[in-house]
Enzyme design. Sequence first.
Site, PDB file in Angstrom:
ATOM      1  N   ASP A 196       0.830  -1.214   0.000  1.00 52.29           N
ATOM      2  CA  ASP A 196       0.000   0.000   0.000  1.00 52.29           C
ATOM      3  C   ASP A 196       0.864   1.263   0.000  1.00 52.29           C
ATOM      4  O   ASP A 196       1.740   1.423   0.847  1.00 52.29           O
ATOM      5  CB  ASP A 196      -0.892  -0.056   1.254  1.00 52.29           C
ATOM      6  CG  ASP A 196      -1.737   1.190   1.460  1.00 52.29           C
ATOM      7  OD1 ASP A 196      -1.911   1.972   0.516  1.00 52.29           O
ATOM      8  OD2 ASP A 196      -2.233   1.369   2.601  1.00 52.29           O
ATOM      9  N   HIS A 369      -3.924   4.479   6.752  1.00 54.06           N
ATOM     10  CA  HIS A 369      -2.796   4.007   5.945  1.00 54.06           C
ATOM     11  C   HIS A 369      -1.468   4.361   6.609  1.00 54.06           C
ATOM     12  O   HIS A 369      -1.318   5.436   7.194  1.00 54.06           O
ATOM     13  CB  HIS A 369      -2.845   4.631   4.550  1.00 54.06           C
ATOM     14  CG  HIS A 369      -4.108   4.325   3.801  1.00 54.06           C
ATOM     15  ND1 HIS A 369      -4.226   3.243   2.961  1.00 54.06           N
ATOM     16  CD2 HIS A 369      -5.312   4.962   3.783  1.00 54.06           C
ATOM     17  CE1 HIS A 369      -5.450   3.220   2.451  1.00 54.06           C
ATOM     18  NE2 HIS A 369      -6.122   4.254   2.940  1.00 54.06           N
TER      19      HIS A 369
END
Length: 553
Positions: A196, A369
């Site tokens: 990611d 994130h």
Amino acid sequence: MAKKQTPLRIIPLGGLDGIGKNMTAFEYGSDMILVDAGLMFPDDEQPGIDLILPDYSYVLENEEKLRGIIITHGHEDHTGALPYVLMDLAKKVPIYSSKLTLGIIEGKLAEHKINSPKFRDVSNGTHINLGAFSIDFFSMTHSIPGALGVYMRTPAGSVMHTGDFKLDQTPIDGVTPNYQAINRFATLGVDLLMSDSTNATRPGFTKSESAVGPAIRHIIKNAKGRVIVASFSSHIHRLQQICDASTAVGRKVVVTGRSMVQNTKIARELGYLKIDPDDIIDGFEVEDIPDDKIVVMCTGSQGEPMSALSRMANGDHKSFTITADDTVIISANPIPGNEKSVQGIINSLSKIGCAVYDKSTTLVHVSGHGSQEELKLMLAMAKPRFFMPVHGEAVHLRAHAKLAQEMGMRADHIFVADNGDTLEMVNGKVGWGRPVESGVVYVDGLSITDANPVVFRDRQKLASDGIVTVVSTVSKRSRAVGNVEISCRGVSFSVDDIANEAQETVRQTLQRMASKEGSNVESLRKSSRNSLSNYLWNKTRTRPMVIPVVMEV
């Protein structure tokens, strides 16, 4: 002569050109799996479009190979395209994900009136075999429970796919990333890491989700009237903290907004959202409860015009209208492209006079994130031979690639790809393969269409300058031009001021063209449009869309 070995093909179909529509196909010989099937929301340059999906035609062309679809977690950018994929597939394909994600998917499929496919509940530590793929799942922390990473082994080599993640040491549900599994897979060998990249430009560590709770509780405790909290309906960890803060200070929780009602219902039924049934009430039950005993959880954190928050701010909501005595918390980060919409909502709320809190003023939101230090830790733990940053815009992918280089990875072992680019792995070595067809598919109402720049250009033109229709009649026998009528919609000038002169200009142009030998209706339409368009530009400096109608009588 040595027999040519079958490669593992890694085919990103979405997720490498923006935040959203994540989808990657993995193909080995006659077997293929799909990881994630997400969507993206449109921006101002795509008027009238409801949703944007990745072009998954490659999956449909090879569906006889498809052994299963793996969904890493329940956010729209990983699940939203799934109903459309399933509608287009001729066969039923099993879907593998965590219990909460499958619950959210089931609700989504019900909206599209799709019979539930073969759901397979997997969790941390689950092992499955899909054709040539040997797959292990491991827990990751994100802004939704049940987020999973995937480790897959094939005869050609191994891949670790992190899904969306951050390394939260104090998660709300107590489920930390499975560091032991990540290190075990590193020992077995990670030939390719797909990680990611959303926060790859952000230094340091991302704050823990648990840091948000105290700030939200402080605001709710000190608010004089109602508190309205707008958040993503799938952000179950955030919703849990809102519920905990509300009940701790003696307030009832009201849920409004279609997706918020649906997702909280699913999360409570599956045990992911814990709140006493007496403390969560229906919007119709609030009349007998004082304002200072109510917290409203709603959708609208992205400024969506039809969301619950927007309708409350505009006085269009069936149960609530925001007043100066209320407090509004926008507990989310604007998705790129939504900044103007969110600021518009904040301005509307400020005009009402209510107190407004967002991430710029108070710690009411943290990202789901990982920032740079977490991304580096993942690289250090996985020890991959090759690396492919995923999930982000070009700037995020390149920043993530730079981090890998700073940690000593060779530049030729890092692959910054675009959608449709293909990697091939043989004996654990990765190189570029033959690209596949890629792009986007637009959902416009009930129809699904390919990208058409002409449609967007026309819609933008209509939105900026309006539309003018000019209707003319021409005699078949004498070629004399009769009536010319002009009507306008959405134009900035006064039609009465220019109508007579514009009609005469078009009439004279048509008369000249009609008297020429070989003139036909099509040439007359073209002349009519050009004549009126040029006239309007000279008079008003605008270029509305001109629709000419010429009738021979």
